[in-house]
Design a protein around this motif. Sequence first.
Motif, PDB file in Angstrom:
ATOM      1  N   GLU A 408     -16.541  12.064   0.736  1.00 57.33           N
ATOM      2  CA  GLU A 408     -17.156  12.259   2.083  1.00 57.33           C
ATOM      3  C   GLU A 408     -17.048  10.901   2.768  1.00 57.33           C
ATOM      4  N   GLU A 409     -17.125   9.740   2.049  1.00 55.80           N
ATOM      5  CA  GLU A 409     -16.947   8.541   2.526  1.00 55.80           C
ATOM      6  C   GLU A 409     -15.797   8.340   3.355  1.00 55.80           C
ATOM      7  N   GLN A 410     -14.657   8.659   2.606  1.00 53.73           N
ATOM      8  CA  GLN A 410     -13.145   8.676   2.938  1.00 53.73           C
ATOM      9  C   GLN A 410     -13.191   9.693   4.474  1.00 53.73           C
ATOM     10  N   ALA A 411     -13.699  10.925   3.992  1.00 53.42           N
ATOM     11  CA  ALA A 411     -13.796  11.806   5.151  1.00 53.42           C
ATOM     12  C   ALA A 411     -14.264  11.201   6.604  1.00 53.42           C
ATOM     13  N   GLU A 412     -15.368  10.452   6.529  1.00 55.17           N
ATOM     14  CA  GLU A 412     -15.964   9.925   7.597  1.00 55.17           C
ATOM     15  C   GLU A 412     -15.105   8.846   8.285  1.00 55.17           C
ATOM     16  N   GLN A 413     -14.519   8.218   7.321  1.00 54.35           N
ATOM     17  CA  GLN A 413     -13.722   6.853   7.773  1.00 54.35           C
ATOM     18  C   GLN A 413     -12.605   7.537   8.399  1.00 54.35           C
ATOM     19  N   PHE A 414     -11.924   8.745   8.125  1.00 49.25           N
ATOM     20  CA  PHE A 414     -10.788   9.389   9.116  1.00 49.25           C
ATOM     21  C   PHE A 414     -11.292   9.862  10.177  1.00 49.25           C
ATOM     22  N   ARG A 415     -12.692  10.408   9.931  1.00 46.05           N
ATOM     23  CA  ARG A 415     -13.032  10.944  11.518  1.00 46.05           C
ATOM     24  C   ARG A 415     -13.097  10.008  12.549  1.00 46.05           C
ATOM     25  N   THR A 416     -13.789   8.877  12.024  1.00 42.59           N
ATOM     26  CA  THR A 416     -14.289   7.852  13.150  1.00 42.59           C
ATOM     27  C   THR A 416     -13.015   6.853  13.399  1.00 42.59           C
ATOM     28  N   GLU A 417     -12.367   6.510  12.632  1.00 39.20           N
ATOM     29  CA  GLU A 417     -11.249   5.456  12.703  1.00 39.20           C
ATOM     30  C   GLU A 417      -9.840   6.048  12.875  1.00 39.20           C
ATOM     31  N   GLY A 418      -9.613   7.399  12.312  1.00 38.41           N
ATOM     32  CA  GLY A 418      -8.220   7.927  12.287  1.00 38.41           C
ATOM     33  C   GLY A 418      -7.661   6.966  11.023  1.00 38.41           C
ATOM     34  N   THR A 419      -6.114   7.105  10.977  1.00 41.89           N
ATOM     35  CA  THR A 419      -5.548   6.343   9.910  1.00 41.89           C
ATOM     36  C   THR A 419      -4.143   6.050  10.424  1.00 41.89           C
ATOM     37  N   ILE A 420      -3.482   5.130   9.749  1.00 46.40           N
ATOM     38  CA  ILE A 420      -2.179   4.646  10.011  1.00 46.40           C
ATOM     39  C   ILE A 420      -1.136   5.603   9.995  1.00 46.40           C
ATOM     40  N   GLY A 421      -0.350   5.685  11.083  1.00 39.52           N
ATOM     41  CA  GLY A 421       0.686   6.765  10.972  1.00 39.52           C
ATOM     42  C   GLY A 421       2.097   6.427  10.821  1.00 39.52           C
ATOM     43  N   SER A 422       2.422   5.106  11.685  1.00 40.46           N
ATOM     44  CA  SER A 422       3.838   4.911  11.714  1.00 40.46           C
ATOM     45  C   SER A 422       4.032   3.444  11.860  1.00 40.46           C
ATOM     46  N   HIS A 423       5.250   3.063  11.618  1.00 38.56           N
ATOM     47  CA  HIS A 423       5.733   1.523  11.866  1.00 38.56           C
ATOM     48  C   HIS A 423       6.971   1.437  12.315  1.00 38.56           C
ATOM     49  N   LEU A 424       7.329   0.132  12.708  1.00 38.36           N
ATOM     50  CA  LEU A 424       8.567  -0.336  12.773  1.00 38.36           C
ATOM     51  C   LEU A 424       9.098  -0.949  11.693  1.00 38.36           C
ATOM     52  N   GLU A 425      10.102  -1.075  10.977  1.00 35.21           N
ATOM     53  CA  GLU A 425      10.180  -2.009   9.956  1.00 35.21           C
ATOM     54  C   GLU A 425      11.405  -3.136  10.271  1.00 35.21           C
ATOM     55  N   ASN A 426      11.013  -4.257   9.899  1.00 33.56           N
ATOM     56  CA  ASN A 426      11.854  -5.552  10.040  1.00 33.56           C
ATOM     57  C   ASN A 426      12.735  -5.646   9.147  1.00 33.56           C
ATOM     58  N   LEU A 427      13.989  -5.566   9.281  1.00 36.23           N
ATOM     59  CA  LEU A 427      14.932  -5.804   7.927  1.00 36.23           C
ATOM     60  C   LEU A 427      16.041  -6.707   8.342  1.00 36.23           C
ATOM     61  N   GLU A 428      16.396  -7.570   7.506  1.00 38.87           N
ATOM     62  CA  GLU A 428      17.622  -8.513   7.377  1.00 38.87           C
ATOM     63  C   GLU A 428      18.406  -8.252   6.189  1.00 38.87           C
ATOM     64  N   ARG A 429      19.669  -7.867   6.382  1.00 38.92           N
ATOM     65  CA  ARG A 429      20.718  -7.663   5.567  1.00 38.92           C
ATOM     66  C   ARG A 429      21.655  -8.979   5.434  1.00 38.92           C
ATOM     67  N   ASN A 430      21.732  -9.586   4.177  1.00 42.38           N
ATOM     68  CA  ASN A 430      23.069 -10.768   4.272  1.00 42.38           C
ATOM     69  C   ASN A 430      23.981 -10.391   3.098  1.00 42.38           C
ATOM     70  N   ASP A 431      25.164 -11.011   3.215  1.00 41.85           N
ATOM     71  CA  ASP A 431      26.039 -10.727   2.167  1.00 41.85           C
ATOM     72  C   ASP A 431      26.513  -9.078   2.065  1.00 41.85           C
ATOM     73  N   GLY A 432      26.165  -8.336   3.102  1.00 39.36           N
ATOM     74  CA  GLY A 432      26.670  -6.881   2.960  1.00 39.36           C
ATOM     75  C   GLY A 432      25.921  -6.013   2.056  1.00 39.36           C
ATOM     76  N   PHE A 433      24.524  -6.641   1.573  1.00 45.68           N
ATOM     77  CA  PHE A 433      23.948  -5.956   0.547  1.00 45.68           C
ATOM     78  C   PHE A 433      23.586  -4.566   1.062  1.00 45.68           C
ATOM     79  N   LYS A 434      23.898  -3.389   0.596  1.00 43.18           N
ATOM     80  CA  LYS A 434      23.779  -2.209   0.897  1.00 43.18           C
ATOM     81  C   LYS A 434      22.493  -1.059   0.563  1.00 43.18           C
ATOM     82  N   GLY A 435      21.867  -1.885  -0.589  1.00 35.07           N
ATOM     83  CA  GLY A 435      20.753  -1.296  -1.413  1.00 35.07           C
ATOM     84  C   GLY A 435      19.369  -1.455  -0.684  1.00 35.07           C
TER      85      GLY A 435
END
Length: 460
Positions: A408-435
């Motif tokens: 119930e506490e979590q439900a109230e938090q979601f009702r009043t505050e919402g919750t995180i939905g999405s991001h932009l991700e910052n990525l840097e690849r070096n030496d061609g690493f593919k994984g």
Amino acid sequence: MASASVDELQMFQWKPCPEGQRLVDLLISDHLEQAPKSRQLASAMADQTGTRFLDWIDHLVTDRTGLIPDLEGAGFTPAGDHEGMRIFAHREAIFPRILVGSEAARGAALKVESVADFLAAHTLPVEVEGRPLGQFRRARAWSDRDTALWVIERHGHPGFEHLETDPNVEVAAQLHLEAFRTRNRDYPTDEEAFAAIHAGIDSAIAAVGRDWTADLWFAAERDYWMRRNRAARLQKARQDTLGLGWANHDHHTYRCRRATFHLVIGVFEKLGCTCRERFYAGAEAGWGAQILEHPATGIVIFADVDLEPSEVTGDFSHQEFPELGDLGTVGLWCELHNESILEAGMHHLECQFDFDALRSQLQAEAGIAMMKPFTDFDHLRQQFTEGERWAVAPERIERLLQRGQITEEQAEQFRTEGTIGSHLENLERNDGFKGFNQTGINEIILATDPRRQGATATGA
């Protein structure tokens, strides 16, 4: 669930390729030394978009035939010919293709979402090769001394030759792009939802082919995600000032429900994506993923799902999962927002950046902060922007509460505050690493659990 062989589980063991990076850097240095306009552009990329010239390169052209043994020694392999030049590609790393020929005109070609947008951004009244709505377009932006800078626009065409497409097909592509952008994402049942998705994709493939359809689909998916994420809109605007678009995308991340995970994978495979490595974040995180790659477009997908330790070695991407009583981070996110292929949209788009530059620029320009890096190696650096907080539909909260999957506490938090939905991700690849980081992911996955997010929390 059928077990995978050891060979299947170990066949994608990506490693940094410093020798390949040295050769690519050498050719880029050659180009920038001879091309003042390209140097100016590289500087603008760094200062205005937090990106590196390297990460926008589609291919490099050189007349230094003496480099061929070095290229082959660094893992580049022959991949055909074009206009008297030999094409070299690296299958085990993320490097641009390199065209080599004794009579070749030196140059670099940058990948952009729209050639016309690039030319307009730089006020370049030059001729464009390829039709305005076609699958492949290019233009020589600048010629300096003995080298040229080209810009390339691709829509599922990996080759270098011009395509003569039927104007009716070009119009059909735009109609299907519009259909993907405006598709219904809310259905009463999974059967109806996936039947509609498949019908739309089948129609597009029949009209324009599978590879072009894949390009259209993911362009629409990026657009939908961006409209729901402020950091994404800001960064897209920054990149559009130079006419670049999202051509620096690294991978598209979809969060999926267990019940439909095999159906989502089926959609991606219909678009032409092939399964690469499987990913498991560990028992504590309770989460795994199937990585897919589209060979013609280069699009990579990270498809996330709640995963039990006993399911790791099975072919979990193609078999149905039993339901679990408890929801993990991914499952709860899907129950709160619907899954990524439907209403929620992608959890994040990860693009290639100058890691430190993007972080400082977004903070300084718009007050957009980053979460703590969850990967910080020399060859791979990753972190999320602070997440975009979304409201949660009341009926979704009540359904979770009735099932006993939140308090119930979590439900109230979601009702009043919402919750995180999405991001932009910052990525840097070096030496061609593919994984990807296979070891340090637990902390970030746990940090993105909606149950751990208060109004001031950062998370995914």
